[in-house]
Design a protein around this motif. Structure first.
Motif, short mmCIF file in Angstrom:
data_model
loop_
_atom_site.label_atom_id
_atom_site.label_comp_id
_atom_site.label_asym_id
_atom_site.label_seq_id
_atom_site.Cartn_x
_atom_site.Cartn_y
_atom_site.Cartn_z
N ASP A 168 -1.97 11.10 -0.78
CA ASP A 168 -2.16 10.02 0.42
C ASP A 168 -2.91 10.43 1.45
O ASP A 168 -2.72 11.10 2.41
CB ASP A 168 -0.70 9.81 0.83
CG ASP A 168 -0.42 8.66 1.80
OD1 ASP A 168 -1.64 8.09 2.36
OD2 ASP A 168 0.69 8.49 2.35
N GLU A 169 -4.38 9.94 1.33
CA GLU A 169 -5.25 10.32 2.32
C GLU A 169 -5.23 9.74 3.69
O GLU A 169 -5.54 10.43 4.63
CB GLU A 169 -6.47 9.80 1.67
CG GLU A 169 -7.18 10.78 0.50
CD GLU A 169 -7.32 12.28 0.74
OE1 GLU A 169 -7.72 12.62 1.57
OE2 GLU A 169 -6.72 13.05 -0.19
N SER A 181 9.59 3.89 -2.29
CA SER A 181 8.88 3.48 -3.22
C SER A 181 8.51 4.80 -4.31
O SER A 181 8.72 5.85 -3.82
CB SER A 181 7.60 2.73 -3.03
OG SER A 181 6.58 3.93 -2.42
N ALA A 182 7.80 4.41 -5.30
CA ALA A 182 7.43 5.45 -6.25
C ALA A 182 6.61 6.51 -5.40
O ALA A 182 6.23 7.84 -5.70
CB ALA A 182 6.73 5.24 -7.69
N GLU A 183 5.70 5.77 -4.57
CA GLU A 183 4.70 6.73 -3.76
C GLU A 183 5.27 7.37 -2.50
O GLU A 183 4.81 8.39 -1.81
CB GLU A 183 3.64 5.95 -3.20
CG GLU A 183 2.50 5.46 -4.35
CD GLU A 183 3.27 4.26 -5.27
OE1 GLU A 183 3.64 3.47 -4.66
OE2 GLU A 183 2.86 4.28 -6.20
N GLY A 184 6.51 7.31 -2.11
CA GLY A 184 7.28 7.73 -0.95
C GLY A 184 7.80 6.60 -0.01
O GLY A 184 8.16 5.68 -0.43
N ASP A 237 11.07 -6.72 -3.08
CA ASP A 237 12.21 -5.83 -3.24
C ASP A 237 11.94 -4.93 -4.33
O ASP A 237 12.28 -3.69 -4.36
CB ASP A 237 13.57 -6.61 -3.41
CG ASP A 237 14.11 -7.40 -2.49
OD1 ASP A 237 13.53 -6.95 -1.24
OD2 ASP A 237 15.21 -8.30 -2.55
N GLU A 238 11.49 -5.58 -5.50
CA GLU A 238 11.34 -4.66 -6.96
C GLU A 238 10.39 -3.48 -6.54
O GLU A 238 10.22 -2.49 -7.51
CB GLU A 238 10.72 -5.57 -8.03
CG GLU A 238 11.79 -6.61 -8.46
CD GLU A 238 11.61 -7.78 -7.58
OE1 GLU A 238 10.88 -8.10 -6.83
OE2 GLU A 238 12.75 -8.59 -7.53
N TYR A 239 9.47 -3.48 -5.59
CA TYR A 239 8.69 -2.42 -5.25
C TYR A 239 9.47 -1.21 -4.94
O TYR A 239 9.16 -0.02 -5.03
CB TYR A 239 7.55 -2.89 -4.37
CG TYR A 239 6.56 -1.81 -3.81
CD1 TYR A 239 5.65 -1.37 -4.78
CD2 TYR A 239 6.81 -0.97 -2.76
CE1 TYR A 239 4.51 -0.57 -4.40
CE2 TYR A 239 5.72 -0.09 -2.43
CZ TYR A 239 4.64 0.26 -3.48
OH TYR A 239 3.80 1.14 -3.09
N PHE A 240 10.62 -1.28 -4.38
CA PHE A 240 11.23 -0.27 -3.77
C PHE A 240 12.38 0.25 -4.68
O PHE A 240 13.19 -0.67 -5.25
CB PHE A 240 11.81 -0.62 -2.45
CG PHE A 240 10.70 -0.77 -1.47
CD1 PHE A 240 9.60 0.28 -0.95
CD2 PHE A 240 10.68 -2.25 -0.68
CE1 PHE A 240 8.72 -0.28 -0.09
CE2 PHE A 240 9.63 -2.35 -0.03
CZ PHE A 240 8.75 -1.54 0.33
#
Length: 116
Positions: free
Chosen positions: A102-103, A33-36, A66-69
């Motif tokens: 990413d705590e 994803s955009a976050e990792g 699916d669109e999240y990735f």
């Protein structure tokens, strides 16, 4: 791809495949994803969710479409690594966790370091 983890994986010969090709049979994957990277699997009937979705646990409170990735990697196809490569990957993971704020990941790492 962005982030240090993806750079290390690319150097190791790993690359993202289109998320549309990801297995939807319950196998676990590494989804980007955009976050990792997210470790998840396709859940046909997740408890408490509206319908089939990618989830991070069998009893997940949330899911992903699916669109999240951006793509995925099959962990079964990851090659065995030596200690230097594992160290590079771990350092990249920590760097990415700090860069993305990413705590949760940082708390897990800190707790594991104290457990030893």
């Amino acid at each position: 791809m962005s982030g240090r983890v993806e750079t290390v994986l690319r150097k190791m010969g790993q690359s993202l495949r289109p998320i549309s090709e990801a297995p939807k049979d319950g196998r676990w994957i590494l989804a980007k994803s955009a976050e990792g990277l997210v470790v998840c699997h396709w859940d046909l009937d997740p408890a408490g969710l509206a319908g089939p979705t990618w989830t991070e646990a069998n009893d997940a409170a949330r899911g992903y479409l699916d669109e999240y990735f951006e793509g995925w990697i099959d962990p079964a196809e990851l090659k065995l690594w030596d200690y230097a490569t594992l160290a590079d990957l771990l350092i990249a993971f920590v760097d990415d966790a700090r860069a993305f704020g990413d705590e949760r990941a940082l708390r897990i790492l800190k707790a594991r370091a104290k457990a030893e």
